[in-house]
Scaffold this motif. Sequence first.
Motif, PDB file in Angstrom:
ATOM      1  N   ALA A   1      51.322  56.590  60.767  1.00 59.59           N
ATOM      2  CA  ALA A   1      50.214  56.790  61.698  1.00 59.59           C
ATOM      3  C   ALA A   1      50.088  55.623  62.664  1.00 59.59           C
ATOM      4  CB  ALA A   1      48.915  56.978  60.909  1.00 59.59           C
ATOM      5  N   ALA A   2      50.315  54.398  62.173  1.00 48.95           N
ATOM      6  CA  ALA A   2      50.252  53.229  63.063  1.00 48.95           C
ATOM      7  C   ALA A   2      51.323  53.323  64.148  1.00 48.95           C
ATOM      8  CB  ALA A   2      50.414  51.945  62.254  1.00 48.95           C
ATOM      9  N   GLU A   3      52.505  53.817  63.786  1.00 47.35           N
ATOM     10  CA  GLU A   3      53.581  53.977  64.754  1.00 47.35           C
ATOM     11  C   GLU A   3      53.238  55.037  65.796  1.00 47.35           C
ATOM     12  OE1 GLU A   3      57.168  53.303  66.644  1.00 47.35           O
ATOM     13  OE2 GLU A   3      56.289  52.157  64.963  1.00 47.35           O
ATOM     14  N   LEU A   4      52.505  56.066  65.379  1.00 47.35           N
ATOM     15  CA  LEU A   4      52.162  57.164  66.285  1.00 47.35           C
ATOM     16  C   LEU A   4      50.921  56.890  67.110  1.00 47.35           C
ATOM     17  CD1 LEU A   4      52.801  60.153  63.830  1.00 47.35           C
ATOM     18  CD2 LEU A   4      54.228  59.489  65.774  1.00 47.35           C
ATOM     19  N   SER A   5      50.256  55.778  66.841  1.00 45.21           N
ATOM     20  CA  SER A   5      49.001  55.479  67.530  1.00 45.21           C
ATOM     21  C   SER A   5      49.230  55.250  69.025  1.00 45.21           C
ATOM     22  CB  SER A   5      48.348  54.242  66.909  1.00 45.21           C
ATOM     23  OG  SER A   5      47.209  53.871  67.654  1.00 45.21           O
TER      24      SER A   5
END
Length: 522
Positions: free
Chosen positions: A137-141
């Motif tokens: 999720a952090a990468e997709l933020s």
Amino acid sequence: MNPSLGRSLDRVSAPELAVFVSGVASMGLEILAGRMVAPEFGSSIYTWGSIIGVFLAALSLGYHYGGKRAARRASVDRLSWLLLGTAAYVALLIFASDPLLAVGSSFPLPSRFASLPAITLLFGPPTYLLGFISPYAAELSDTEAIGEASGRVYAVGTIGSILGAFGTTFLLIPSLGIEMIAFLFGALLVGTAFFILLPSMDREPLFATAGVAILLVAAMGSGAVGVSTGGQIVYQTQTPYQELEVTDLGDTRTLYLDGQRHSAMDLNDPNRHVFEYTRYFHMPYLFAEEPNQIDRVLFVGGGGFTGPKRFAAEYDATVDVVEIDPEVIDVAKEYFRAEESERLNIYNDGGRQYLQETNKTYDLIVLDAYKKDKVPFELTTVEFMRLANDRLSEDGYLFANIISAPTGPASEFYRAEYRTMEQVFPQVYSFPTAGPGVIQNIEVVASKNPEVVTESELQARNAERDIGIELGDEIESYRRDEPTDDVPILTDDHAPVDSLLDPMVGQRYIIEQSPAENATAD
């Protein structure tokens, strides 16, 4: 669907929702784990330490490998697959928790580590999968700054964990069974996977979502594999404190708490002592100089109310009962014929809290709140014994029902409690209820009277007095002056109850029943 809305869901809303739900599920499953493994391993500090450690280790591994793969593999589709994989494993837990527990408990480990393999097998894989979600999720933020993205993701996940912890503890467990709670977590994971896939919803993930949903429903419909507690189940629930089950076998109704027999009632004679150890509750009437000296009695711990019902019916005494679990009180009234009256009063409170707040004094306090593997340490310490002593009349008695062994390594808890009572009461006596060296109920009588009452005096009083029950055989197990130099005095500052109970793990607990039969409990 509006393209901009789809992009928003894909880039921001979907990952954050997945993180939030993963937090709810991971902490909810962690709380639920304590209930699932308690019947097999108890709920001691070692069990809970193992649960917390396994969940943290599995999440850490998931964070680590998820972080390494996030840059090239992170996508909303993969987030949905992680949620579905976790839900599928939850379905397995619903269907096969008992066999998995059996496999996990087969490893030859020291007792305090015995629960680790089972907890790892049951909860390691789904928690590991959930660990991938935060770094993905952090990468997709949409947030460009790495620190800000990570902080936002972990804040959302932590909020979900808080909701999962409080919701499971205060809402789900008191209201629903373990299987239904697990099903709800599985359904939440499947529903979230479906929602975050809505902007595209390709055929393959759609079929996978439907398949896992069917798997969950099938697992719930089939029920868990395994054998329920003996007898016909009359009532079963999860309370805020324990798993509770009422069963009927022939003419005997039994109350099980966390899978262990706690009380029993003869349906044809509700006041008869089915378990032999409850007969010893009458022993203080032989220690007293006069039987009518005991007319104010407090039971700390209600269970099936065997002792309180008999005392209220047998003696000219006022009986108060304090029971911490409100569900136990309701079950005792509905299934074990406990009725409040002018002579039987029931209070929903903790034993120590009640004694701290009451201004009543008692001639006899019966401490019946211990289990084989779960003992509230605050009811074992020298400070508690002093409090009980202060609430006793000048010639009062404290009676404690202790589950331990009279000799051998498994006797440590009994002997530590004996030594602790000796710090407060002038005389302490004990009465094992089964053979030497086995786990059993040991009845301890602590007296404020400094004069020793001998075994022969008790036998003489038993022959002379009519206290409604014959205790000649029970008196023969009389003991005094136990060896206690190698065990600690229990205090509020240091009461290592779990380590003292540790040698008892895995040993059979012997409960003597009616004169015609004996029984053993694991």
